[in-house]
Design a protein around this motif. Structure first.
Motif, PDB file in Angstrom:
ATOM      1  N   ALA A 176       0.850  -1.188   0.000  1.00 25.62           N
ATOM      2  CA  ALA A 176       0.000   0.000   0.000  1.00 25.62           C
ATOM      3  C   ALA A 176       0.891   1.245   0.000  1.00 25.62           C
ATOM      4  O   ALA A 176       1.935   1.275   0.639  1.00 25.62           O
ATOM      5  N   THR A 177       0.449   2.228  -0.738  1.00 26.29           N
ATOM      6  CA  THR A 177       1.171   3.494  -0.731  1.00 26.29           C
ATOM      7  C   THR A 177       0.548   4.394   0.328  1.00 26.29           C
ATOM      8  O   THR A 177      -0.309   3.966   1.091  1.00 26.29           O
ATOM      9  N   GLY A 178       0.932   5.629   0.362  1.00 22.73           N
ATOM     10  CA  GLY A 178       0.363   6.537   1.347  1.00 22.73           C
ATOM     11  C   GLY A 178      -1.117   6.777   1.144  1.00 22.73           C
ATOM     12  O   GLY A 178      -1.848   7.072   2.083  1.00 22.73           O
ATOM     13  N   THR A 179      -1.598   6.631  -0.074  1.00 19.63           N
ATOM     14  CA  THR A 179      -2.976   7.036  -0.344  1.00 19.63           C
ATOM     15  C   THR A 179      -3.931   5.892  -0.659  1.00 19.63           C
ATOM     16  O   THR A 179      -5.139   6.103  -0.696  1.00 19.63           O
ATOM     17  N   GLY A 180      -3.431   4.721  -0.895  1.00 12.87           N
ATOM     18  CA  GLY A 180      -4.349   3.650  -1.248  1.00 12.87           C
ATOM     19  C   GLY A 180      -3.635   2.375  -1.615  1.00 12.87           C
ATOM     20  O   GLY A 180      -2.466   2.186  -1.289  1.00 12.87           O
ATOM     21  N   PHE A 181      -4.360   1.520  -2.296  1.00 14.16           N
ATOM     22  CA  PHE A 181      -3.778   0.234  -2.654  1.00 14.16           C
ATOM     23  C   PHE A 181      -4.527  -0.410  -3.809  1.00 14.16           C
ATOM     24  O   PHE A 181      -5.634   0.006  -4.165  1.00 14.16           O
ATOM     25  N   ILE A 185      -9.823  -7.575  -6.315  1.00 11.81           N
ATOM     26  CA  ILE A 185     -10.971  -8.481  -6.231  1.00 11.81           C
ATOM     27  C   ILE A 185     -12.239  -7.793  -6.722  1.00 11.81           C
ATOM     28  O   ILE A 185     -12.284  -6.575  -6.881  1.00 11.81           O
ATOM     29  N   THR A 186     -13.269  -8.591  -6.951  1.00  7.44           N
ATOM     30  CA  THR A 186     -14.507  -8.045  -7.514  1.00  7.44           C
ATOM     31  C   THR A 186     -15.449  -7.569  -6.416  1.00  7.44           C
ATOM     32  O   THR A 186     -15.292  -7.908  -5.244  1.00  7.44           O
ATOM     33  N   GLN A 187     -16.451  -6.831  -6.826  1.00  2.00           N
ATOM     34  CA  GLN A 187     -17.468  -6.378  -5.882  1.00  2.00           C
ATOM     35  C   GLN A 187     -18.215  -7.574  -5.290  1.00  2.00           C
ATOM     36  O   GLN A 187     -18.666  -7.532  -4.150  1.00  2.00           O
ATOM     37  N   ASN A 188     -18.328  -8.613  -6.072  1.00  2.00           N
ATOM     38  CA  ASN A 188     -18.992  -9.798  -5.564  1.00  2.00           C
ATOM     39  C   ASN A 188     -18.210 -10.410  -4.395  1.00  2.00           C
ATOM     40  O   ASN A 188     -18.786 -10.872  -3.419  1.00  2.00           O
ATOM     41  N   HIS A 189     -16.886 -10.399  -4.515  1.00  2.00           N
ATOM     42  CA  HIS A 189     -16.070 -10.885  -3.403  1.00  2.00           C
ATOM     43  C   HIS A 189     -16.277 -10.033  -2.162  1.00  2.00           C
ATOM     44  O   HIS A 189     -16.396 -10.544  -1.044  1.00  2.00           O
ATOM     45  N   LEU A 190     -16.315  -8.725  -2.361  1.00  2.08           N
ATOM     46  CA  LEU A 190     -16.542  -7.832  -1.221  1.00  2.08           C
ATOM     47  C   LEU A 190     -17.898  -8.113  -0.585  1.00  2.08           C
ATOM     48  O   LEU A 190     -18.047  -8.093   0.639  1.00  2.08           O
ATOM     49  N   ALA A 191     -18.891  -8.383  -1.435  1.00  2.00           N
ATOM     50  CA  ALA A 191     -20.221  -8.697  -0.917  1.00  2.00           C
ATOM     51  C   ALA A 191     -20.183  -9.989  -0.096  1.00  2.00           C
ATOM     52  O   ALA A 191     -20.734 -10.056   0.997  1.00  2.00           O
ATOM     53  N   ASP A 218     -10.953   0.894 -11.679  1.00  2.00           N
ATOM     54  CA  ASP A 218      -9.848   0.125 -12.253  1.00  2.00           C
ATOM     55  C   ASP A 218      -9.056  -0.625 -11.194  1.00  2.00           C
ATOM     56  O   ASP A 218      -7.827  -0.678 -11.241  1.00  2.00           O
ATOM     57  N   ARG A 219      -9.794  -1.152 -10.220  1.00  2.00           N
ATOM     58  CA  ARG A 219      -9.145  -1.967  -9.185  1.00  2.00           C
ATOM     59  C   ARG A 219      -8.148  -1.191  -8.331  1.00  2.00           C
ATOM     60  O   ARG A 219      -7.294  -1.776  -7.679  1.00  2.00           O
ATOM     61  N   GLN A 220      -8.252   0.130  -8.373  1.00  2.00           N
ATOM     62  CA  GLN A 220      -7.402   0.947  -7.515  1.00  2.00           C
ATOM     63  C   GLN A 220      -8.264   1.629  -6.468  1.00  2.00           C
ATOM     64  O   GLN A 220      -9.173   2.382  -6.814  1.00  2.00           O
ATOM     65  N   LEU A 221      -7.968   1.353  -5.218  1.00  2.00           N
ATOM     66  CA  LEU A 221      -8.699   2.033  -4.152  1.00  2.00           C
ATOM     67  C   LEU A 221      -7.850   3.183  -3.623  1.00  2.00           C
ATOM     68  O   LEU A 221      -6.702   2.997  -3.244  1.00  2.00           O
TER      69      LEU A 221
END
Lengths: 244, 244
Positions: A176-181, A185-191, A218-221
């Motif tokens: 992870a960087t200072g601002t995110g990571f 994974i997909t939204q389904n996995h998060l669900a 784009d898979r960047q949070l």
DNA sequence: CGGATGCTTGATGTATCTCAAGACGTGTGG
DNA sequence: CCACACGTCTTGAGATACATCAAGCATCCG
């Protein structure tokens, strides 16, 4: 694909180093684990299945995996994520039967380590055992934290908590960087990890974006304001038990 | 009050005996734990509080306790029950800070055991360590099972699952008969453990009674048809890892 | 007798699920 | 190269499960 393509033992070394200072000799001892075969797994495939008799220890090198349990009617609950540098079940091989499955969420690469091979490392550097047990207890703490989230937190709080947790865990292994990571994974996995329907998870993500808590595409949070996110999540990081 | 008033080390001995055959020498070694002070706690009081530095191991002798975490706004999630014969956190004393609290649900009595005292028992009977670690892994498995319940099962399925689990766990320590067991906790505790409101928990219990799954009154739970209850709960007991 | 604790019920609102469909990107085989 | 399947994200509409608020009753106990 994660950004880290072939870090070998490095993430694990960083992980254990969060619990106690490690020396060069510890690193070289751990490097012996790389002797095991390096295995590949495709996204959406199982690495190990509930009911199997576990005989090897797996160390994830790249990609994300998860521990999950499913019900006969198809419902599935992800009970933990495995991030690069983490073991999939250190102790489990002393049990005769896996009580959960391990699945690859993205393409993964992992070492398969024989118990004896593992034992050799411990014998060589006994202090590593303490760090490893420590990590096992952190894993239990994470389980408890998830239970609290699913049982008590609203979907928005729950997701916020998960993102903060992942941020710290990924920072620990250097992902992870200072601002995110990178969130591959997909939204389904998060669900499935949060006990929410896919539709509602999607809407909760939108709410988080609208509230200016995160950006995600784009898979960047990207975490906009970590302090605010922690406040929303009522995050207390004591369960991660970092010593420094 | 539980039916078992002063069983001392016996429930623990039965518990560990589920994982591997134990000998008389193991029992006498465990009996040394009774040397520690026998403490009393009232219902609805804390035994240990999140943030404290744990220095002793606690072995519950009678009554029910729980592991819980609470949020700043008062919401509370019970993440596990402690039944007579079980340890409250075997390993935790190597950590510097408790990441959860331990509370007495009923009046309880427990031994406080010094780590060194515990170590002596292990040194004397090394095989006990394996049984104890085994139990720690079962505890992790229980956490995972709860996560699945809260994340995926309906309230009815969830409660059914909990009752079946408690039935087996209590039978292990000698506190369940063929048809049911003493359930000395309140509906509010059940609600807090299941991530449900008290009102909804109450109505779910009524539904279970109406369906002829259980009888429950005066703190006595009677299971009418265990097989049917297991089917409703989609119960798979593999996570309890009984060896025999 | 009054207060605490626990169980139960009714009424109301809403958070969340389910079902359904469409848009987009990507890889694949014809 | 196009057609198509597949995986993923998104949106709308409708149903309902669950939480919340409020009150009443029983039991126990000082």
């Amino acid at each position: 694909m994660t950004t880290l393509t072939d870090a070998g033992i490095e993430p694990l070394f960083r992980l254990l180093g969060r619990y106690m200072p490690l020396e060069q000799a510890d690193r070289t001892a751990l490097a012996a684990l790389e002797a095991g075969p390096l295995c590949h797994g495709d996204a959406r495939t199982d690495i190990a299945r509930e009911g199997e008799n576990p005989t090897v220890i797996r160390l994830l090198v790249s990609g994300w995996a998860c521990r999950y349990k499913d019900l006969p009617d198809g419902r599935r609950q992800i009970v933990d994520f495995f991030l690069p540098g983490e073991f999939c079940d250190l102790n489990i091989y002393i049990l005769s039967e896996l009580d959960h499955s391990i699945g690859a969420l993205t393409a993964v690469r992992y070492y398969e380590i024989q118990p004896q091979q593992f034992q050799d490392v411990i014998d060589q550097r006994p202090r590593l055992l303490r760090a490893l047990l420590w990590h096992e207890m952190v894993t239990s703490g994470i389980q408890r934290a998830w239970l609290v989230s699913i049982g008590q937190r609203s979907p928005l709080e729950r997701l916020s908590h998960l993102f903060v947790e992942l941020y710290y865990r990924l920072k620990t292994v250097g992902l992870a960087t200072g601002t995110g990571f990178d969130l591959p994974i997909t939204q389904n996995h998060l669900a499935e990890a949060n006990g929410l329907s896919l539709v509602h998870l999607n809407r909760t993500l939108q709410e988080m974006r609208r509230e200016g808590l995160i950006e995600l595409s784009d898979r960047q949070l990207k975490i906009i304001d970590l302090d605010r996110l922690k406040r929303v999540a009522m995050f207390n990081g004591n369960y991660l038990h970092f010593n420094r």
